[in-house]
Motif scaffolding. Structure first.
Motif, PDB file in Angstrom:
ATOM      1  N   GLY A 119     -30.410   0.297 -12.313  1.00  0.00           N
ATOM      2  CA  GLY A 119     -29.282   0.880 -11.579  1.00  0.00           C
ATOM      3  C   GLY A 119     -27.999   0.948 -12.372  1.00  0.00           C
ATOM      4  N   ARG A 120     -27.775  -0.100 -13.213  1.00  0.00           N
ATOM      5  CA  ARG A 120     -26.494  -0.110 -13.925  1.00  0.00           C
ATOM      6  C   ARG A 120     -26.437   0.974 -15.000  1.00  0.00           C
ATOM      7  N   LYS A 121     -27.629   1.457 -15.385  1.00  0.00           N
ATOM      8  CA  LYS A 121     -27.667   2.493 -16.433  1.00  0.00           C
ATOM      9  C   LYS A 121     -27.768   3.902 -15.872  1.00  0.00           C
ATOM     10  N   ASP A 122     -28.168   4.001 -14.563  1.00  0.00           N
ATOM     11  CA  ASP A 122     -28.505   5.340 -14.053  1.00  0.00           C
ATOM     12  C   ASP A 122     -28.033   5.498 -12.607  1.00  0.00           C
ATOM     13  N   THR A 123     -26.838   6.043 -12.448  1.00  0.00           N
ATOM     14  CA  THR A 123     -26.221   6.195 -11.126  1.00  0.00           C
ATOM     15  C   THR A 123     -27.117   7.001 -10.184  1.00  0.00           C
ATOM     16  N   LEU A 124     -27.645   8.128 -10.714  1.00  0.00           N
ATOM     17  CA  LEU A 124     -28.455   9.007  -9.862  1.00  0.00           C
ATOM     18  C   LEU A 124     -29.711   8.268  -9.381  1.00  0.00           C
ATOM     19  N   TRP A 125     -30.321   7.499 -10.312  1.00  0.00           N
ATOM     20  CA  TRP A 125     -31.529   6.770  -9.913  1.00  0.00           C
ATOM     21  C   TRP A 125     -31.203   5.781  -8.802  1.00  0.00           C
ATOM     22  N   LEU A 126     -30.094   5.051  -8.937  1.00  0.00           N
ATOM     23  CA  LEU A 126     -29.739   4.030  -7.931  1.00  0.00           C
ATOM     24  C   LEU A 126     -29.440   4.692  -6.583  1.00  0.00           C
ATOM     25  N   ASP A 127     -28.753   5.826  -6.655  1.00  0.00           N
ATOM     26  CA  ASP A 127     -28.422   6.568  -5.424  1.00  0.00           C
ATOM     27  C   ASP A 127     -29.714   6.975  -4.691  1.00  0.00           C
ATOM     28  N   ASN A 128     -30.655   7.497  -5.440  1.00  0.00           N
ATOM     29  CA  ASN A 128     -31.934   7.922  -4.843  1.00  0.00           C
ATOM     30  C   ASN A 128     -32.757   6.723  -4.374  1.00  0.00           C
ATOM     31  N   PHE A 129     -32.699   5.630  -5.162  1.00  0.00           N
ATOM     32  CA  PHE A 129     -33.463   4.426  -4.778  1.00  0.00           C
ATOM     33  C   PHE A 129     -32.948   3.872  -3.446  1.00  0.00           C
ATOM     34  N   LEU A 130     -31.621   3.841  -3.308  1.00  0.00           N
ATOM     35  CA  LEU A 130     -31.031   3.311  -2.061  1.00  0.00           C
ATOM     36  C   LEU A 130     -31.579   4.077  -0.858  1.00  0.00           C
ATOM     37  N   LYS A 131     -31.605   5.411  -0.987  1.00  0.00           N
ATOM     38  CA  LYS A 131     -32.075   6.258   0.140  1.00  0.00           C
ATOM     39  C   LYS A 131     -33.564   6.031   0.393  1.00  0.00           C
ATOM     40  N   GLU A 132     -34.335   6.076  -0.683  1.00  0.00           N
ATOM     41  CA  GLU A 132     -35.796   5.966  -0.556  1.00  0.00           C
ATOM     42  C   GLU A 132     -36.189   4.611   0.033  1.00  0.00           C
ATOM     43  N   TYR A 133     -35.535   3.537  -0.481  1.00  0.00           N
ATOM     44  CA  TYR A 133     -35.867   2.178  -0.021  1.00  0.00           C
ATOM     45  C   TYR A 133     -35.604   2.030   1.473  1.00  0.00           C
ATOM     46  N   ILE A 134     -34.442   2.483   1.907  1.00  0.00           N
ATOM     47  CA  ILE A 134     -34.060   2.315   3.317  1.00  0.00           C
ATOM     48  C   ILE A 134     -34.920   3.202   4.216  1.00  0.00           C
ATOM     49  N   LEU A 135     -35.139   4.444   3.829  1.00  0.00           N
ATOM     50  CA  LEU A 135     -35.971   5.332   4.665  1.00  0.00           C
ATOM     51  C   LEU A 135     -37.398   4.792   4.763  1.00  0.00           C
ATOM     52  N   ASP A 136     -37.935   4.306   3.616  1.00  0.00           N
ATOM     53  CA  ASP A 136     -39.301   3.752   3.638  1.00  0.00           C
ATOM     54  C   ASP A 136     -39.379   2.506   4.528  1.00  0.00           C
TER      55      ASP A 136
END
Ligand code: G3I
Length: 355
Positions: A119-136
């Motif tokens: 996450g600290r290296k890739d803002t877009l990845w963290l943004d998408n991970f947050l959404k995917e994790y919570i929706l899942d």
């Protein structure tokens, strides 16, 4: 004849008194409360300890995973979700008619290292991970998990500033708005909470929470409630707690006392930061703690309107297993049951106050 009638009446009254006393004694906390009474548990320990499980089933109608539902346990690596423990807990809760409260979706201390590294290296990845994790996650338990600590401890330990966590540093404070929106999208009926500690006594920090709530509400972010962890000390005046709960209740949101324990010794809120002022638990200390637990219930019932009383949840219910001792490296006695899982005066006074 008259004398016979009087003796019979006295006998019947005595019998009814004994029976009703036994009945009240046999009731658990949940049976005498107008709002849910919960506890955090370690599921493996609960399964293995018959006495602990009996007390939990008899007294609580709400259950929170102390650690089993945190990101570091549910998503230990990028490839897999670890649902097994959560599914077992869901089955246990359903069998025992207990509300499941989800702790917690986004928390700096619950975030596993692999997410921090990516996450600290890739803002877009963290943004998408947050959404995917919570929706899942929220989606998987849609309609089964009644409420969530969507975001936990987003403010600094002291004062009202945002805590400079991975989530804040990479995504900005908007991660909070997004987390609530994703959780609502995944389960529109779930109650969604912001949860934090020391807001019952740190007025600046409480104001920080109230400002956040105002901000979220102004942007139509679906927040349902505020969680006061309520890890309080014996020396915090009741008036201070009452003022904080009153201010929070004025938001109109649900108020959850989400992680209650009442400790004797002092600490500085950091790991190993305890000060062992009390070497043993005396009878006087037990009685004083019982009074403090009673006062907490009285305050909650007095200043939080019934429709906003989401409930009181303990962060464990036995001194033996309390997190306080290992985290602060002190001995302490913060719970309703002692090291031998026997009810303390605090249990009886808390129960009596619920009536
Ligand atoms: O299970 C492992 C064990 O296998 C390993 O040997 C050991 C080595 O340290 O760690 C064990 O995991 C520990 C876990 O508790 C289970 O005991 C973690 O290190 C430890 O960090 C973890 O602490 C928990 C802490 O949150 C951090 O997640 C506490 O039990 C838990 O009571 C505490 O709860 C928090 C709430 O989530 C949020 N509010 C504050 C509250 C108290 O800090």
């Amino acid at each position: 004849m008259k004398r016979y009638f009087c003796y019979t009446l006295i006998g019947c009254t005595f019998l009814v008194t004994i029976l009703s006393f036994n009945f009240l004694e046999s009731q658990g906390l949940k049976d005498v409360s107008s709002f849910p009474i919960g506890t955090a548990i370690n599921f493996d320990q609960l399964k293995a300890d018959a006495k602990l499980k009996k007390i939990q089933i008899e007294n609580f109608n709400s259950i929170t995973a102390e650690n089993d539902m945190k990101m570091y346990n549910v998503k230990p690596n990028e490839k897999e979700y670890n649902w097994d423990k959560v599914d077992q807990m869901m089955a246990y809760a359903q069998k025992n008619k207990q509300r499941v409260f989800g702790h917690t979706l986004v928390w700096h201390s619950g975030t596993p290292d692999w997410v921090k590294e990516k996450g600290r290296k890739d803002t877009l990845w963290l943004d998408n991970f947050l959404k995917e994790y919570i929706l899942d996650y929220v989606g998987r338990y849609k309609g089964k998990i009644e409420g969530w600590d969507v975001v936990n401890e987003a403010l600094e330990t002291e004062g009202g500033d945002y805590r400079k966590t991975l989530w804040y540093n990479v995504l900005g404070k908007n991660y909070i708005h997004k987390a609530f929106k994703y959780a609502h999208e995944a389960d529109p009926n779930a109650k969604l909470f912001y949860n934090d500690f020391n807001i019952e006594r740190d007025t600046l920090k409480l104001q920080g929470v109230l400002n956040m709530v105002k901000d979220l509400k102004s942007e139509n972010v679906p927040i349902s409630g505020i969680g006061f962890q309520m890890h309080i000390r014996m020396d915090i005046p009741g008036e201070v707690i009452e003022h904080a709960l009153k201010k929070a209740a004025e938001t109109g949101l649900l108020i959850h006392l989400s992680e209650v324990d009442i400790i004797f010794n002092k600490h500085d809120d950091t790991k190993n930061g305890g000060v062992q002022k009390y070497q043993e638990l005396t009878e006087e200390m037990k009685i004083a703690q019982a009074e403090k637990y009673k006062n907490l219930v009285d305050i909650y019932k007095r200043v939080v309107p019934k429709e906003q009383q989401y409930g009181i949840t303990f962060w464990g219910f036995t001194d033996r297993d309390s997190w306080v001792k290992s985290f602060f490296k002190i001995n302490d006695w913060p719970c309703l049951f002692d090291d031998n899982l026997e009810a303390k005066p605090a249990y009886h006074s808390f129960k009596k106050a619920l009536h």
